[in-house]
Design an enzyme around this catalytic site. Sequence first.
Site, mmCIF file in Angstrom:
data_model
loop_
_atom_site.group_PDB
_atom_site.id
_atom_site.type_symbol
_atom_site.label_atom_id
_atom_site.label_comp_id
_atom_site.label_asym_id
_atom_site.label_seq_id
_atom_site.Cartn_x
_atom_site.Cartn_y
_atom_site.Cartn_z
ATOM 1 N N SER A 1 -7.250 4.114 -1.449
ATOM 2 C CA SER A 1 -7.059 2.667 -1.380
ATOM 3 C C SER A 1 -8.338 1.877 -1.579
ATOM 4 C CB SER A 1 -6.434 2.283 -0.027
ATOM 5 O OG SER A 1 -5.120 2.790 0.065
ATOM 6 N N HIS B 1 -10.060 -2.642 6.697
ATOM 7 C CA HIS B 1 -9.435 -1.522 6.001
ATOM 8 C C HIS B 1 -9.747 -1.604 4.511
ATOM 9 C CE1 HIS B 1 -6.166 1.429 5.249
ATOM 10 N NE2 HIS B 1 -6.311 1.711 6.529
ATOM 11 N N ASP C 1 -1.193 -0.127 -4.740
ATOM 12 C CA ASP C 1 -2.477 0.471 -5.098
ATOM 13 C C ASP C 1 -2.304 1.873 -5.655
ATOM 14 O OD1 ASP C 1 -1.573 1.301 -2.621
ATOM 15 O OD2 ASP C 1 -3.518 1.153 -1.623
ATOM 16 N N HIS C 2 -1.386 2.631 -5.099
ATOM 17 C CA HIS C 2 -1.175 4.007 -5.531
ATOM 18 C C HIS C 2 0.226 4.436 -5.115
ATOM 19 C CE1 HIS C 2 -1.478 5.275 -1.357
ATOM 20 N NE2 HIS C 2 -2.564 4.520 -1.254
ATOM 21 N N HIS D 1 2.645 8.661 4.514
ATOM 22 C CA HIS D 1 1.731 9.718 4.953
ATOM 23 C C HIS D 1 2.356 10.570 6.049
ATOM 24 C CE1 HIS D 1 -2.060 9.459 2.841
ATOM 25 N NE2 HIS D 1 -2.073 8.145 2.954
ATOM 26 N N ASP E 1 0.841 -1.199 0.000
ATOM 27 C CA ASP E 1 0.000 0.000 0.000
ATOM 28 C C ASP E 1 0.881 1.256 0.000
ATOM 29 O OD1 ASP E 1 -1.841 2.129 0.776
ATOM 30 O OD2 ASP E 1 -3.212 0.513 1.308
ATOM 31 N N ASP F 1 2.265 2.702 3.377
ATOM 32 C CA ASP F 1 1.451 3.886 3.135
ATOM 33 C C ASP F 1 1.476 4.825 4.338
ATOM 34 O OD1 ASP F 1 -0.777 5.304 1.623
ATOM 35 O OD2 ASP F 1 -1.866 4.763 3.439
ATOM 36 N N SER G 1 -8.038 -1.780 1.666
ATOM 37 C CA SER G 1 -7.392 -2.717 0.741
ATOM 38 C C SER G 1 -7.921 -4.142 0.873
ATOM 39 C CB SER G 1 -5.873 -2.685 0.916
ATOM 40 O OG SER G 1 -5.373 -1.388 0.669
ATOM 41 N N GLU H 1 -1.266 -7.903 2.287
ATOM 42 C CA GLU H 1 -0.984 -6.474 2.185
ATOM 43 C C GLU H 1 0.061 -6.006 3.188
ATOM 44 O OE1 GLU H 1 -3.203 -2.113 2.424
ATOM 45 O OE2 GLU H 1 -3.927 -3.771 3.664
#
Length: 543
Positions: free
Chosen positions: A152, A215, A420-421, A383, A102, A379, A217, A374
């Site tokens: 996500s 979550h 995912d991104h 962040h 993620d 992620d 994902s 995952e």
Amino acid sequence: MTRFVGIIVVLSALVAVSLAASLDMSEIHNQRQFVGGSETVSKTRESNLIDPNAMGKGKTGPEEEKNAQFWYDLAHEEIARKLEQPQVDKRKAKNIIMFLGDGMSLSTVAAARIHKGQLKGNPGEEDSLSFEKFPYTGLSRTYCSNAQVPDSACTATAYLCGVKTNIVALGVTAAVNFNNCSGSEDPANRLTSIAEWAQNAGKSTGIVTTTTLTHASPSGAYAKTTNRFFESDTDIVTYGEGQNDPATCTDIATQLITQTPGKNFDVMLGGGIGKFLPNTITDPFNKKGERSDGVNLLSRWQGMHPGGVLAYNRDQLLSVNASKITNLIGTFRSGVMSFHKMADAKEEPTLKEMTRKAIEMVSKNPSGYFLFVEGGLIDYGNHYNSPTYSLDETLQFEEAIQEAVGMTNPEETLIVVTSDHAHPLTISGYPGRGTPILGLNQDDTDVNGVKYATLNYAVGLEQYLDENGQRYDLSDKIGKEDFIHPSYIRGVIGVHAGDDVGVFATGPQSHLFSGVVQQSTIPHMMAYAGCIGDGPTLCNTQE
């Protein structure tokens, strides 16, 4: 707006006190970031200054993309083009493991590779992550139906259900607007995932995550909801804009335990026990449950799976004999699990250990399995503008992948690794070979002669500017574990990016995962390789 208590909030055990003091943890993936609004969303709604459905109104994607068939057709076309090339592999994938990093941008992959090498005492650039050695690589296009940069949820819908949808939505088409509960309950708008396709083929299935089982994902494998934040019945009331009711909108935790395909999962490992317990019960981590309906979903699950086992800590998980039980749930925190660097090794298993146990559970099935794993806290580190954490989580992720490679037969197991991104993390300047990736670029300065960090973010909390707006020297700060890396634009937290992300594949039909593909084509290619689902498959094209 009521703060996001216990949903994607990082608990005190998750981060160092010094880091927590620098960051507003409750802002990570706050709903306001996705649907727009002023500092106080409730006041904005009352005054109608900004439409509360900002992601739906004025940002709607093309009308044809609201139909799932659009994305199915596009995926089938992409597969057909690949099949026009000489096929180097005739093997069918009995098993499929999808690893999702993620927020694992390509810059995160590169920085983690360097970090791995430097931990060995080498320059670092020459090293490789385990999945970078896979024979086939490609790129995935990550935009969602109504957003240039995704979250996500819409991405999970793409890479698990094969359809791009609106930002914040899970398992439903883009015909469903934000917080339109009735739309998400309409069978015409609900999607099936590759996990369900695998179950229909008689395969075992499971999800593993370092975030919560509810979550965004992992929920893409089983949930169908207009709002990814509807993780418990309480959340529907809190985030439903006054127009949604748990009586008519099924929360994500309930879907996981009581509906297909979630109720049929053989294994579920991660955090987030609070979403499954009523607020009258104290969980094993001394936190109150979050449910208002009085339902203990874990007790319900146990009643549905009398041969199943619940695990709450590392020792319990590792002591499980997979051959003697039917199903397994492990919930190792009240909310998201801890960063590996912060985790109590006696309490929380590593992603590698969870992956091993999950494979032990699903590999009992002679018909094979689909497993989703995952690395969710990559992620979170990005962040926080903390590559110290995101790179360590990436290395934990690659260890889990290597564990899976070692446990499986490459002749019958397709392993796909992707993200995912992206995140707007840059490796910048012209630092010399072996420059500490988490340190200061010693070879370059700004126009004022001040050295800058090798790793920087576009948006975040710290610009490190003096009273005159000039950057100041970070030599005495950078490199500390709680250091927040610089960003150009000040924000309450780091944001996602719209870059393409990598796809790495090995095993049967892995050659399909090359070139540039829509993210929504990925599950269709996995289904093709495993001869599952209703689309084109290796089995029906070879007939």
